[in-house]
Design a protein around this motif. Sequence first.
Motif, short mmCIF file in Angstrom:
data_model
loop_
_atom_site.label_atom_id
_atom_site.label_comp_id
_atom_site.label_asym_id
_atom_site.label_seq_id
_atom_site.Cartn_x
_atom_site.Cartn_y
_atom_site.Cartn_z
N LEU A 1 -12.50 -12.71 -4.06
CA LEU A 1 -12.03 -13.18 -2.76
C LEU A 1 -10.61 -12.72 -2.48
O LEU A 1 -10.25 -12.43 -1.34
N TRP A 2 -9.78 -12.66 -3.51
CA TRP A 2 -8.43 -12.10 -3.35
C TRP A 2 -8.54 -10.65 -2.88
O TRP A 2 -7.83 -10.24 -1.95
N SER A 3 -9.42 -9.88 -3.51
CA SER A 3 -9.58 -8.47 -3.13
C SER A 3 -10.03 -8.34 -1.69
O SER A 3 -9.58 -7.42 -0.97
N ILE A 4 -10.92 -9.23 -1.24
CA ILE A 4 -11.35 -9.20 0.16
C ILE A 4 -10.14 -9.46 1.07
O ILE A 4 -10.00 -8.82 2.13
N GLY A 5 -9.26 -10.37 0.67
CA GLY A 5 -8.06 -10.63 1.45
C GLY A 5 -7.17 -9.41 1.57
O GLY A 5 -6.62 -9.13 2.65
N VAL A 6 -7.01 -8.67 0.47
CA VAL A 6 -6.20 -7.46 0.51
C VAL A 6 -6.82 -6.42 1.43
O VAL A 6 -6.14 -5.78 2.24
N VAL A 7 -8.14 -6.26 1.34
CA VAL A 7 -8.85 -5.31 2.21
C VAL A 7 -8.66 -5.70 3.67
O VAL A 7 -8.34 -4.85 4.52
N MET A 8 -8.84 -6.96 3.98
CA MET A 8 -8.70 -7.42 5.36
C MET A 8 -7.28 -7.20 5.88
O MET A 8 -7.08 -6.76 7.02
N TYR A 9 -6.29 -7.49 5.06
CA TYR A 9 -4.89 -7.30 5.44
C TYR A 9 -4.63 -5.83 5.77
O TYR A 9 -4.00 -5.50 6.78
N MET A 10 -5.14 -4.93 4.93
CA MET A 10 -4.90 -3.51 5.13
C MET A 10 -5.64 -2.97 6.36
O MET A 10 -5.13 -2.08 7.05
N LEU A 11 -6.79 -3.51 6.65
CA LEU A 11 -7.52 -3.07 7.85
C LEU A 11 -6.75 -3.43 9.11
O LEU A 11 -6.74 -2.67 10.08
N LEU A 12 -6.10 -4.59 9.10
CA LEU A 12 -5.43 -5.07 10.31
C LEU A 12 -4.06 -4.46 10.53
O LEU A 12 -3.61 -4.35 11.68
#
Length: 463
Positions: free
Chosen positions: A230-241
Amino acid sequence: MREADVTGLDMDMVSPRTTRDTLERDVPVIRLENDVELREIYQFGRKLGQGSFGVVYEATHIETQTKWAIKEVCRPAAGSSKVKMLGHEINILKQVNHDCIIHLKEVYDTAKMIYLVTELCAGGELNQLLQRKKVFTEDETRHIIRSLADAVVYLHKRDIVHRDLKLENILVKNSVDDDGRINIKVTDFGLSVQTGGVGIENIMTEACGTLIYMAPEMMSGRGYSQWCDLWSIGVVMYMLLCGEPPFVSRTKTNLLEEIMNKEVTFNQSIWATVSDAAKNVLTCLLRVEPAYRMSANQLLENPWITGDTNVPAIPSNVLEMMRDHMEEEESKRALTLEELSLTSSEDALDAPPVPKEASTETDSNYTAKIKESHDSLQQEKCKNSSETPGTPPPTTQAHASVKPTTQSSAKQRRPQEKKDFSTGQKPASDFSKADDQGPSASSKTRNGTRKLLASCKTNSHSE
């Protein structure tokens, strides 16, 4: 060419099938004499990507003219860690069957190489698309994160932890669909593991993955669980935005320190165009303490994902709800104690409230009133005990300045005490008792009070 045992590769390349109640798909593992034989089945094309574990090519099945992706891996030395990694990847891909997870068609085993034939994702890596777009819109990001969370929910229900979720391991099936949305596929299960559940005996300790995507607990040495995904998903989401990682540093040591201790921030100007709901999701995903981190199921049900604006924002999990409740109760308790400290003496005497403008009591009168309250309560206790059958009434002499407390006044106080308990407040009598029995704050205060009481006694006798 012959077909190998579908339960695994020779030389223990694939770890034994677990006893878990999980059905494996029928994925053939085929033995070839040499690599030339594979070229008679597939025509290799352009290179799609390369990592530390293998190279991925676009390939065309000669007989059907269908396009596939083939991951070419050099045969690891027997007993090496790469043997286990490759075995885990093949075993997991044989079990999973989800729209957002790469589909494994077949495996070829030669003397020097291992080939994994998977479905082709024409859009390439999500990282490549981000480099071209710079940033994704919030709607595009929402669809990608929903698909990614859906895949992780599917994996976690089967106790599979990916451990290496990152932009490079998320493939774009096609550039866009008819609705303009980007469809993704999770790939590269080389670092994935299938645990026996969520018990403490299944806690993982091996630090692995790419640093900017790794959860803090993976680097702490204390062990971690599936919440690292879930942390990794957060990093991915942050980078997409915003196009950048949430934590950036020039050195690996400083980056590690930021990940483990720094809270996520939204300082770039691009965040002014992002909704507070999206930022709230990121805050819940990028929690250093995994116990307070949002789960994959909670992410799927979040109003930012579902689009349900009528659902109020709620804490990410039960622990946060408990913490918020405790903070609220402590705040109420502090306010109650403050109010009682101002009114306890007046409540004990059943005296009507006195407006602040009319209150001109001196310190000596105030001390005398506290003493009167205490003596009055002591008299009430004695009378109550004298009403008990078989108990002789105690002989107690009240202070000359204190009027005897009647039975009716005691009864009038009891409903007030009961009301105090129902509202969570401590009755005034208990506070008076605590003041009488508890130690003084300082010796000066105690001596000063005695002098004031002595003065009050003298004045009352002289009257």
